[in-house]
Design a protein around this motif. Structure first.
Motif, PDB file in Angstrom:
ATOM      1  N   TYR A 243      36.042  40.721  42.797  1.00  0.00           N
ATOM      2  CA  TYR A 243      36.644  41.109  41.517  1.00  0.00           C
ATOM      3  C   TYR A 243      36.308  42.554  41.147  1.00  0.00           C
ATOM      4  O   TYR A 243      36.969  43.142  40.281  1.00  0.00           O
ATOM      5  CB  TYR A 243      36.210  40.166  40.391  1.00  0.00           C
ATOM      6  N   LEU A 244      35.328  43.143  41.822  1.00  0.00           N
ATOM      7  CA  LEU A 244      35.066  44.576  41.646  1.00  0.00           C
ATOM      8  C   LEU A 244      36.332  45.383  41.933  1.00  0.00           C
ATOM      9  O   LEU A 244      36.575  46.411  41.278  1.00  0.00           O
ATOM     10  CB  LEU A 244      33.934  45.019  42.570  1.00  0.00           C
ATOM     11  N   LEU A 245      37.139  44.934  42.887  1.00  0.00           N
ATOM     12  CA  LEU A 245      38.383  45.642  43.205  1.00  0.00           C
ATOM     13  C   LEU A 245      39.329  45.647  42.014  1.00  0.00           C
ATOM     14  O   LEU A 245      40.037  46.625  41.777  1.00  0.00           O
ATOM     15  CB  LEU A 245      39.054  45.011  44.423  1.00  0.00           C
ATOM     16  N   ALA A 246      39.328  44.550  41.266  1.00  0.00           N
ATOM     17  CA  ALA A 246      40.149  44.497  40.055  1.00  0.00           C
ATOM     18  C   ALA A 246      39.605  45.450  38.999  1.00  0.00           C
ATOM     19  O   ALA A 246      40.370  46.154  38.322  1.00  0.00           O
ATOM     20  CB  ALA A 246      40.193  43.066  39.521  1.00  0.00           C
ATOM     21  N   GLU A 247      38.289  45.492  38.856  1.00  0.00           N
ATOM     22  CA  GLU A 247      37.682  46.407  37.892  1.00  0.00           C
ATOM     23  C   GLU A 247      38.005  47.853  38.242  1.00  0.00           C
ATOM     24  O   GLU A 247      38.232  48.687  37.346  1.00  0.00           O
ATOM     25  CB  GLU A 247      36.168  46.179  37.863  1.00  0.00           C
ATOM     26  N   LEU A 248      38.068  48.156  39.527  1.00  0.00           N
ATOM     27  CA  LEU A 248      38.399  49.513  39.957  1.00  0.00           C
ATOM     28  C   LEU A 248      39.850  49.874  39.642  1.00  0.00           C
ATOM     29  O   LEU A 248      40.219  51.050  39.660  1.00  0.00           O
ATOM     30  CB  LEU A 248      38.134  49.666  41.455  1.00  0.00           C
ATOM     31  N   PRO A 257      43.623  41.447  36.628  1.00  0.00           N
ATOM     32  CA  PRO A 257      44.212  40.150  36.961  1.00  0.00           C
ATOM     33  C   PRO A 257      43.271  38.997  36.621  1.00  0.00           C
ATOM     34  O   PRO A 257      42.053  39.163  36.554  1.00  0.00           O
ATOM     35  CB  PRO A 257      44.437  40.245  38.472  1.00  0.00           C
ATOM     36  N   ASN A 258      43.853  37.837  36.427  1.00  0.00           N
ATOM     37  CA  ASN A 258      43.095  36.622  36.163  1.00  0.00           C
ATOM     38  C   ASN A 258      42.702  35.981  37.497  1.00  0.00           C
ATOM     39  O   ASN A 258      43.511  35.879  38.413  1.00  0.00           O
ATOM     40  CB  ASN A 258      43.953  35.653  35.335  1.00  0.00           C
ATOM     41  N   ARG A 259      41.464  35.553  37.603  1.00  0.00           N
ATOM     42  CA  ARG A 259      40.992  34.982  38.863  1.00  0.00           C
ATOM     43  C   ARG A 259      41.793  33.754  39.284  1.00  0.00           C
ATOM     44  O   ARG A 259      42.066  33.550  40.475  1.00  0.00           O
ATOM     45  CB  ARG A 259      39.509  34.624  38.753  1.00  0.00           C
TER      46      ARG A 259
END
Length: 343
Positions: A243-248, A257-259
């Motif tokens: 989810y770090l990729l989403a934060e980036l 995005p929602n997990r």
């Protein structure tokens, strides 16, 4: 193939997921792409011998959704590297990267990886042949030094020698590699990080595109590095905490995005791969970190890595099992919200 102008212009800064043996498979890369459309994905390192003699389909295959995607090659024979680079372009890869950073004993014996830092002229010859064979970018991933070559000046000499070929993109792992005495795992942790060497390289060679690699774990750390270099490559944290990729995605003003939505998008892919004959366990091992750092993360991992997940051989039962795990995780998150920390 993704338009190169799109890669160069849209995907600034360059954020990438490092090539990791046995981890950055096409199943992981499909999963990772769901978090962020702009992060650049790398294959595992593939040797020229594996492609030329072990079956190109097996080693070059990827999902169209993975673009932008880079093939990382391992090798030191200029002609073989050029041939494989041309094959990569024909296959639709967006870039090709030469591995000059892996410290494994297995690859050293074949003159692959970090040991090549001791032979900058050979690396330059390899890169020159690779560049002459294709139109797509060819890049180099290397260490800041090896063994007795630990000074900044020696790294600069390596970069300058290779840059004379026209190569202008270097991904620098900010640790030396001690090829005698340390294991590959120890070489990822024991030598101290020297970020300042990579920063200095960018400052003294502003015409080169310099990306930093090594020890990056958070969005805040990524932002700090981007004050000094052109890009950041993230390794194991992107695997264990995808989810770090989403934060980036905040770097491009992307919505988070929602997990659970990500898993909904993952389901058809899992079904397709199982229909192709892939065991469920080789796919689910890449998604264990979906809820990392959240309540319920352990229950999610247990549900997917326990005996039940491995015994569901047919697609329908496998998908039902994963959906049940998702529901249990969602219920647990609702009942155990993560506390808000006020600083």
């Amino acid at each position: 193939m993704t338009d190169l102008t799109t890669i160069e212009n849209k995907l600034q800064p360059r954020i990438s997921v490092a090539p990791m043996m046995d981890w950055t498979t096409k199943d992981y890369r499909f999963f990772a792409r769901l978090f962020n459309p702009n992060v650049i994905l790398y294959t595992e390192m593939v040797t020229t011998g594996a492609i030329l003699f072990g079956g190109a389909n097996r080693h070059l295959d990827y999902n169209h959704e993975e673009h932008p995607i880079v093939l990382q090659l391992g090798g030191s024979n200029p002609k073989d590297l050029a041939t494989c680079t041309k094959m990569a372009q024909d296959w639709g890869y967006d870039e090709v990267n030469l591995n000059v950073g892996c410290p494994s004993d297995r690859v050293q014996n074949n003159k692959i990886g970090a040991c090549l830092m001791a032979e900058p002229n050979l690396v330059a010859e390899c890169i020159g042949e690779m560049r002459n064979a294709v139109d797509i970018p060819v890049t180099v991933k290397h260490r800041i030094g090896i063994d007795d070559m630990q000074s900044y000046e020696e790294m600069l000499h390596f970069v300058d020698t290779v840059a004379k070929t026209g190569c202008d993109n270097f991904i620098v792992h900010a640790r030396i590699a001690l090829l005698q005495g340390l294991s590959p795992k120890e070489n990822r942790d024991v030598p101290p990080l020297r970020y300042e060497d990579v920063y200095r390289l960018k400052q003294e060679r502003p015409n080169l595109l310099i990306e930093i690699n090594g020890g990056v774990k958070t969005y805040a750390e990524t932002l700090e590095h981007l004050k000094h270099v052109d890009g950041v490559m993230i390794g194991r944290e992107a695997y264990h905490n995808p989810y770090l990729l989403a934060e980036l995605g905040q770097l491009w003003d992307l919505d988070m995005p929602n997990r659970f939505d990500i898993m909904d998008q993952m389901m058809p892919y899992i079904a397709k791969r199982m229909e192709e004959g892939a065991p469920l366990s080789i796919i689910t091992r890449h998604i264990l970190g979906l809820f990392q750092n959240l309540p319920g993360a352990r229950k999610w991992r247990q549900a997917l890595s326990g005996g039940n997940a491995k015994t569901f051989a047919d697609v329908e039962n496998a998908i039902a099992n994963i959906k049940e795990a998702m529901q249990r995780t969602e219920d647990y998150l609702r009942d155990h919200p993560k506390p808000i920390i006020v600083e």
